[in-house]
Motif scaffolding. Structure first.
Motif, PDB file in Angstrom:
ATOM      1  N   TYR A  31       0.847  -1.188   0.000  1.00  0.00           N
ATOM      2  CA  TYR A  31       0.000   0.000   0.000  1.00  0.00           C
ATOM      3  C   TYR A  31       0.880   1.234   0.000  1.00  0.00           C
ATOM      4  CZ  TYR A  31       1.045   0.572   4.976  1.00  0.00           C
ATOM      5  OH  TYR A  31       1.686   0.758   6.166  1.00  0.00           O
ATOM      6  N   HIS A  32       0.260   2.393  -0.202  1.00  0.00           N
ATOM      7  CA  HIS A  32       0.966   3.677  -0.228  1.00  0.00           C
ATOM      8  C   HIS A  32       0.219   4.682   0.639  1.00  0.00           C
ATOM      9  CE1 HIS A  32       3.017   2.145  -3.804  1.00  0.00           C
ATOM     10  NE2 HIS A  32       1.831   1.860  -4.311  1.00  0.00           N
ATOM     11  N   ASP A  33       0.925   5.734   1.042  1.00  0.00           N
ATOM     12  CA  ASP A  33       0.306   6.863   1.752  1.00  0.00           C
ATOM     13  C   ASP A  33      -0.280   7.871   0.768  1.00  0.00           C
ATOM     14  OD1 ASP A  33       0.900   5.917   4.270  1.00  0.00           O
ATOM     15  OD2 ASP A  33       2.761   7.068   4.442  1.00  0.00           O
ATOM     16  N   PHE A  34      -0.135   7.633  -0.504  1.00  0.00           N
ATOM     17  CA  PHE A  34      -0.601   8.537  -1.552  1.00  0.00           C
ATOM     18  C   PHE A  34      -1.501   7.754  -2.501  1.00  0.00           C
ATOM     19  CE2 PHE A  34       3.681   6.934  -2.296  1.00  0.00           C
ATOM     20  CZ  PHE A  34       3.502   6.184  -3.448  1.00  0.00           C
ATOM     21  N   HIS A  35      -2.218   8.494  -3.337  1.00  0.00           N
ATOM     22  CA  HIS A  35      -3.056   7.885  -4.359  1.00  0.00           C
ATOM     23  C   HIS A  35      -2.188   7.561  -5.572  1.00  0.00           C
ATOM     24  CE1 HIS A  35      -6.431   9.230  -1.969  1.00  0.00           C
ATOM     25  NE2 HIS A  35      -6.034  10.483  -2.083  1.00  0.00           N
ATOM     26  N   LYS A  36      -2.644   6.592  -6.358  1.00  0.00           N
ATOM     27  CA  LYS A  36      -1.883   6.209  -7.544  1.00  0.00           C
ATOM     28  C   LYS A  36      -2.848   6.041  -8.721  1.00  0.00           C
ATOM     29  CE  LYS A  36       0.173   2.068  -7.582  1.00  0.00           C
ATOM     30  NZ  LYS A  36       1.220   1.031  -7.427  1.00  0.00           N
ATOM     31  N   ILE A  37      -2.445   6.606  -9.862  1.00  0.00           N
ATOM     32  CA  ILE A  37      -3.165   6.426 -11.116  1.00  0.00           C
ATOM     33  C   ILE A  37      -2.199   5.737 -12.071  1.00  0.00           C
ATOM     34  CG2 ILE A  37      -4.352   7.539 -13.047  1.00  0.00           C
ATOM     35  CD1 ILE A  37      -4.690   9.994 -11.149  1.00  0.00           C
ATOM     36  N   ILE A  38      -2.656   4.699 -12.721  1.00  0.00           N
ATOM     37  CA  ILE A  38      -1.816   3.974 -13.670  1.00  0.00           C
ATOM     38  C   ILE A  38      -2.530   3.954 -15.012  1.00  0.00           C
ATOM     39  CG2 ILE A  38      -0.707   1.779 -14.221  1.00  0.00           C
ATOM     40  CD1 ILE A  38      -1.029   1.153 -11.141  1.00  0.00           C
ATOM     41  N   LEU A  39      -1.837   4.368 -16.058  1.00  0.00           N
ATOM     42  CA  LEU A  39      -2.322   4.172 -17.411  1.00  0.00           C
ATOM     43  C   LEU A  39      -1.561   2.964 -17.944  1.00  0.00           C
ATOM     44  CD1 LEU A  39      -3.910   4.897 -19.952  1.00  0.00           C
ATOM     45  CD2 LEU A  39      -2.092   6.504 -20.539  1.00  0.00           C
ATOM     46  N   PHE A  40      -2.270   1.854 -18.081  1.00  0.00           N
ATOM     47  CA  PHE A  40      -1.675   0.595 -18.535  1.00  0.00           C
ATOM     48  C   PHE A  40      -1.460   0.682 -20.043  1.00  0.00           C
ATOM     49  CE2 PHE A  40      -2.449  -3.879 -19.960  1.00  0.00           C
ATOM     50  CZ  PHE A  40      -1.290  -4.433 -19.440  1.00  0.00           C
ATOM     51  N   LEU A  41      -0.202   0.588 -20.470  1.00  0.00           N
ATOM     52  CA  LEU A  41       0.126   0.736 -21.888  1.00  0.00           C
ATOM     53  C   LEU A  41       0.311  -0.598 -22.595  1.00  0.00           C
ATOM     54  CD1 LEU A  41       2.631   3.713 -21.628  1.00  0.00           C
ATOM     55  CD2 LEU A  41       0.211   3.772 -22.298  1.00  0.00           C
ATOM     56  N   GLY A  42       0.779  -1.599 -21.876  1.00  0.00           N
ATOM     57  CA  GLY A  42       0.982  -2.882 -22.532  1.00  0.00           C
ATOM     58  C   GLY A  42       1.456  -3.947 -21.581  1.00  0.00           C
ATOM     59  N   GLY A  43       1.242  -5.190 -21.995  1.00  0.00           N
ATOM     60  CA  GLY A  43       1.634  -6.338 -21.202  1.00  0.00           C
ATOM     61  C   GLY A  43       0.473  -7.296 -21.082  1.00  0.00           C
ATOM     62  N   ASP A  44       0.635  -8.256 -20.203  1.00  0.00           N
ATOM     63  CA  ASP A  44      -0.410  -9.240 -19.924  1.00  0.00           C
ATOM     64  C   ASP A  44      -0.532  -9.282 -18.409  1.00  0.00           C
ATOM     65  OD1 ASP A  44      -2.233 -11.276 -19.921  1.00  0.00           O
ATOM     66  OD2 ASP A  44      -0.890 -12.793 -20.765  1.00  0.00           O
ATOM     67  N   ALA A  45      -1.527  -8.597 -17.879  1.00  0.00           N
ATOM     68  CA  ALA A  45      -1.592  -8.426 -16.433  1.00  0.00           C
ATOM     69  C   ALA A  45      -3.023  -8.311 -15.939  1.00  0.00           C
ATOM     70  CB  ALA A  45      -0.816  -7.170 -16.022  1.00  0.00           C
ATOM     71  N   ASP A  46      -3.180  -8.636 -14.680  1.00  0.00           N
ATOM     72  CA  ASP A  46      -4.379  -8.335 -13.911  1.00  0.00           C
ATOM     73  C   ASP A  46      -3.918  -7.414 -12.793  1.00  0.00           C
ATOM     74  OD1 ASP A  46      -5.801 -10.168 -15.450  1.00  0.00           O
ATOM     75  OD2 ASP A  46      -5.638 -11.762 -13.963  1.00  0.00           O
ATOM     76  N   TYR A  47      -4.842  -6.689 -12.198  1.00  0.00           N
ATOM     77  CA  TYR A  47      -4.509  -5.848 -11.060  1.00  0.00           C
ATOM     78  C   TYR A  47      -5.471  -6.188  -9.941  1.00  0.00           C
ATOM     79  CZ  TYR A  47      -1.556  -2.035  -9.543  1.00  0.00           C
ATOM     80  OH  TYR A  47      -0.569  -1.307  -8.932  1.00  0.00           O
TER      81      TYR A  47
END
Length: 150
Positions: A31-47
């Motif tokens: 976890y983090h003390d801050f917010h996170k935004i991710i723009l997924f550009l490529g790969g093979d993943a789940d979150y």
């Protein structure tokens, strides 16, 4: 009771960077003390965020609120993304309208943490995210203000 590691740090209002991992190692829940935004550009993943798993497709936007337990689940393919760390105080200062960034995090907590951008939106969004990522590394007159505006 399971404990999770706090990862990352943020010493300013926000931080933008692009990452591309070729050698994939399992990333533990954290976890983090801050917010996170991710723009997924490529790969093979789940979150996985707070126990919910989201399969990702390129140009998905992932919203992870401060304190949420999360991790990506990666399969063999380069994992590329643009990441924005956002300080909670900065997010609070920028909250003015009902459709602001804070509303996105609220919707993510009560609904889906992943936004699947439509074709037209994804092109426009990608353009601005790449511009933001480049501008955040630049220097010059009023560059900090310009980056904040973007």
């Amino acid at each position: 009771m399971e404990t999770y590691e706090k990862k990352g740090y943020l010493l300013r209002d926000f931080r933008v960077f692009r990452l591309k991992d070729e050698r994939l190692r399992p990333i533990p829940f954290h976890y983090h003390d801050f917010h996170k935004i991710i723009l997924f550009l490529g790969g093979d993943a789940d979150y996985i965020i707070e126990g919910r798993s989201y399969p990702l497709v390129p140009r998905d936007i992932i919203f992870v609120s401060a304190g949420e337990i999360h991790r990506p689940v990666l399969r063999p393919a380069p994992y590329e993304r643009i990441v924005i760390y956002v300080a909670p105080a900065f997010l609070a200062r920028c909250t003015r309208e009902k459709d602001d960034l804070a509303a996105c995090f609220q919707k993510a907590r009560t609904g889906s943490s992943v936004m699947h951008a439509g074709t037209g939106l994804s092109h426009d969004l990608l353009f601005h995210m790449v511009k933001l990522e480049r501008t955040s590394r630049a220097e010059g007159f009023a560059n900090g203000l310009y980056t904040e505006i973007l």
